[in-house]
Design a protein around this motif. Sequence first.
Motif, PDB file in Angstrom:
ATOM      1  N   ASP A 136       0.845  -1.189   0.000  1.00 47.28           N
ATOM      2  CA  ASP A 136       0.000   0.000   0.000  1.00 47.28           C
ATOM      3  C   ASP A 136       0.888   1.250   0.000  1.00 47.28           C
ATOM      4  OD1 ASP A 136      -2.214   1.629   0.141  1.00 47.28           O
ATOM      5  OD2 ASP A 136      -2.512   1.358   2.302  1.00 47.28           O
TER       6      ASP A 136
ATOM      7  N   ALA B  26      -4.245  -4.527  -7.349  1.00 46.75           N
ATOM      8  CA  ALA B  26      -3.793  -3.900  -6.106  1.00 46.75           C
ATOM      9  C   ALA B  26      -4.703  -2.733  -5.733  1.00 46.75           C
ATOM     10  CB  ALA B  26      -2.347  -3.429  -6.250  1.00 46.75           C
TER      11      ALA B  26
ATOM     12  N   LYS C  85      -5.650  -0.704  -2.068  1.00 45.91           N
ATOM     13  CA  LYS C  85      -4.350  -0.070  -1.900  1.00 45.91           C
ATOM     14  C   LYS C  85      -4.266   1.221  -2.718  1.00 45.91           C
ATOM     15  CE  LYS C  85      -1.996  -4.469  -1.093  1.00 45.91           C
ATOM     16  NZ  LYS C  85      -0.983  -5.444  -1.581  1.00 45.91           N
TER      17      LYS C  85
END
Length: 354
Positions: free
Chosen positions: A156, A184, A189
């Motif tokens: 992240d 992602a 994130k």
Amino acid sequence: MKARNTAPDIICPISWEGDHLLMLDQRLLPWKERWLKLRTARDVHRAIKEMVIRGAPAIGIAAAFGLVLAARGAVRRPRRFLETLEKAASLLATARPTAVNLFWTLSRMMNLARSLWPGEPQEIFARLEEEAQAIWSEDVAANRRMGHLGAQLIADGSTVLTHCNAGALATGGYGTALGVIRAAVESGKKIQVLADETRPYLQGARLTAWELARVGIPVTVINDSAAGYLIAKGQVSAIVVGADRIAANGDVANKIGTYTLAVLASRHGIPFYVAAPRSTVDLKTPEGQRIPIEQRAPEEVHFCGRQRMTPSGVEALAVAFDVTPAELITAIITEVGVLRPPYGPALEAALRED
């Protein structure tokens, strides 16, 4: 049988219309979205060769439908049906020499055709159409699995550098390297993306930036020569790229400039990931130096769009790909798992997975 990719994506490079193939002309992006109507295998060959469509998985899918178009036309000449398919496959195989997905797809389609011959041409055509659609759907599913697995490698808050275009436009509709980034982001994130321009064809500036902007992922385009500076400044967390061919030892052929990034990543201690489906793995090629590297027309270097950038009378070299040695690759992300060195045994095991 009319079919479109049913994955919930807003970007897809092709559409099968039952009697012709629609293909998004990537040469005109991001300025214009134009769809070309292709009716023959020769049309598809020309589209692949002239970069209407590019990216190893997308090239393979397009070639599969090129054979479907050949089969559709050959139904009217039943005695020469298989011969017509063989000629079409040979023609399509000459379109792009480096992308192994092209040859993998042609082999799969022709093996099916030969197994059904002699038979009713109309039935063989229908089976080939189903097989092409299966190859397409399998690619999207593989990309999504790759994305899920690869997203776990991206922390992240990361800034991810990518090269060329390895997104929906280069595949069946989700993406390999960009699929990792998309997954992602979809997992919650916060990811920033740096996209190399990727000269001379500007796939990063034109296509990657267009795709990421369409799906709402923050992207900054950088000139290729800025990558080293930004990496040295600690402004890059990881590099994720796609692949056009992976040799048996794990060496990777990808868009020219990829090797440079891998060397920079190694020098500065950041991870360098390759995301590619198993269809990109070529166990028949033992090492990267055996991979044929496409050299394209010098006009691609001389010109940027319609504007000539070099003086009259000078020469230009347009090398399309380079090879990144396996020892510079942190991991290879496939649909069956994240592979780590030694890549030889890992790739063989991956290809044995159901």
